[in-house]
Design a protein around this motif. Structure first.
Motif, mmCIF file in Angstrom:
data_model
loop_
_atom_site.group_PDB
_atom_site.id
_atom_site.type_symbol
_atom_site.label_atom_id
_atom_site.label_comp_id
_atom_site.label_asym_id
_atom_site.label_seq_id
_atom_site.Cartn_x
_atom_site.Cartn_y
_atom_site.Cartn_z
ATOM 1 N N ASN A 289 15.677 1.346 -1.806
ATOM 2 C CA ASN A 289 14.752 0.781 -0.818
ATOM 3 C C ASN A 289 13.755 -0.183 -1.444
ATOM 4 O O ASN A 289 13.047 -0.901 -0.744
ATOM 5 N N ARG A 290 13.692 -0.220 -2.777
ATOM 6 C CA ARG A 290 12.781 -1.147 -3.450
ATOM 7 C C ARG A 290 13.507 -2.380 -3.976
ATOM 8 O O ARG A 290 12.898 -3.230 -4.615
ATOM 9 N N THR B 239 4.415 -1.631 2.331
ATOM 10 C CA THR B 239 3.287 -2.230 1.626
ATOM 11 C C THR B 239 3.284 -1.817 0.165
ATOM 12 O O THR B 239 3.039 -2.631 -0.737
ATOM 13 N N ARG B 240 3.568 -0.539 -0.069
ATOM 14 C CA ARG B 240 3.640 -0.052 -1.448
ATOM 15 C C ARG B 240 4.681 -0.847 -2.244
ATOM 16 O O ARG B 240 4.413 -1.319 -3.354
ATOM 17 N N ASN B 241 5.867 -1.014 -1.666
ATOM 18 C CA ASN B 241 6.927 -1.743 -2.362
ATOM 19 C C ASN B 241 6.554 -3.212 -2.577
ATOM 20 O O ASN B 241 6.885 -3.806 -3.607
ATOM 21 N N TRP C 128 0.327 4.199 -7.921
ATOM 22 C CA TRP C 128 1.726 3.836 -7.647
ATOM 23 C C TRP C 128 2.395 3.324 -8.917
ATOM 24 O O TRP C 128 3.513 3.730 -9.246
ATOM 25 N N ALA D 116 2.801 4.566 9.248
ATOM 26 C CA ALA D 116 3.362 5.161 8.026
ATOM 27 C C ALA D 116 4.501 4.330 7.453
ATOM 28 O O ALA D 116 4.602 4.156 6.230
ATOM 29 N N ASP D 117 5.390 3.819 8.322
ATOM 30 C CA ASP D 117 6.531 3.054 7.813
ATOM 31 C C ASP D 117 6.068 1.745 7.169
ATOM 32 O O ASP D 117 6.644 1.285 6.174
ATOM 33 N N GLU D 118 5.013 1.148 7.705
ATOM 34 C CA GLU D 118 4.471 -0.072 7.111
ATOM 35 C C GLU D 118 3.790 0.221 5.775
ATOM 36 O O GLU D 118 3.817 -0.603 4.863
ATOM 37 N N GLN D 119 3.183 1.391 5.658
ATOM 38 C CA GLN D 119 2.527 1.749 4.405
ATOM 39 C C GLN D 119 3.527 1.823 3.259
ATOM 40 O O GLN D 119 3.238 1.407 2.134
ATOM 41 N N GLU D 120 4.720 2.370 3.533
ATOM 42 C CA GLU D 120 5.745 2.449 2.491
ATOM 43 C C GLU D 120 6.216 1.052 2.094
ATOM 44 O O GLU D 120 6.409 0.759 0.917
#
Length: 208
Positions: A155-156, A26-28, A106, A20-24
Motif C-alpha cells: 500500500n506504500r 497522509t502518513r504514506n 512514523w 481515518a482512511d485519509e489519515q493512512e
C-alpha cells in the motif's frame, strides 16, 4: 516551541480533522516526502504527484489531501521544469520534519522499510528512463528482499514500483523456464545418445 512547534501542532490539527482512511494515505504521502542524506540527516524531498498515488488509486484521490496541507502552508506544489503539466509536491519547511513528533514516530518505526522502498523507487525510475530495459530489473536475493517488503507494504508503493517488481518477477520466471527447458532438452539428448550408443554396440557385438 517556536516555528517548529507551531508547524507540528498545525500538522496534527489538519491530520486529526481527516477521516481515518485519509489519515493512512497522509502518513504514506509524508513518508514519501522525506529522505535521509548521506549523513543520515532527514531532509525534505520533491516528489512528482504520480509517485505518491497508491496502488489502484489515482491522482484525484490524493489531490484533496494534498490541498489541505497546501492551504495550511505545510506543503508546497509546483510544476516540474521541462514538462507539460507534470506537478510536484514537497514539504514547505525542513523544520517541520524535525518538529512534528507524529512524523518522526512514523519514520523511526519504519526506517528500514522506507529506505528499501526508496531504493526500489529509484531503481524503478531508472528502469523507466532506460526504456524499461531488462538489464535494470531485480534478480536473485535482491528480488526476494523486495518481494518480501512488498508483501507487507504494497500500500506504500506506487504503480511504477509495482510494475517494476512484476517485470522483475516475470523476467526471473522466464529465465527459470529457459533453464528448466534447457535441462530437459539436455537430458533427452543424453538419453538418445545413450540409446544410440547401446544400439551401435549391440550391432557391433552381433557382427563380431
Amino acid at each position: 516551541g517556536g516555528l517548529g512547534g507551531a508547524l507540528g501542532q498545525q500538522a496534527d490539527h489538519v491530520l486529526l480533522t481527516q477521516p481515518a482512511d485519509e489519515q493512512e494515505l497522509t502518513r504514506n504521502i509524508f513518508m514519501g516526502l522525506v529522505s535521509w542524506d548521506k549523513d543520515e540527516i532527514l531532509t525534505r524531498r520533491r516528489v512528482r504527484l504520480s509517485e505518491l498515488v497508491p496502488p489502484g488509486g489515482s491522482v484525484s484521490k490524493i489531490e484533496p489531501i494534498l490541498q489541505r496541507y497546501i492551504d495550511a502552508r505545510l506543503l508546497v506544489a509546483g510544476t516540474v521544469e521541462d514538462t507539460i503539466g507534470d506537478s510536484y509536491v514537497e514539504i514547505a519547511h525542513d523544520v517541520l520534519i524535525r518538529s512534528w513528533p507524529r512524523l518522526l514516530d512514523w519514520l523511526s518505526r519504519d526506517r528500514e522499510v522506507l529506505l528499501a522502498l526508496r531504493e526500489l523507487g529509484e531503481h524503478a525510475r531508472e528502469w523507466q528512463a532506460k526504456g524499461k530495459n531488462r538489464s535494470f530489473l531485480y534478480r536473485g536475493a535482491r528480488l526476494q528482499q523486495a518481494e518480501a517488503g512488498a508483501a507487507m507494504f504494497a500500500n506504500r508503493m506506487n504503480a511504477l514500483e509495482l510494475e517494476f517488481l512484476r517485470a522483475s518477477r516475470s523476467a526471473t520466471n522466464r529465465q527459470r523456464r529457459v533453464v528448466l527447458l534447457t535441462a530437459i532438452m539436455t537430458g533427452i539428448i543424453m538419453v538418445v545418445l545413450a540409446i544410440f550408443g547401446f544400439v551401435q554396440a549391440s550391432r557391433a557385438t552381433q557382427q563380431a
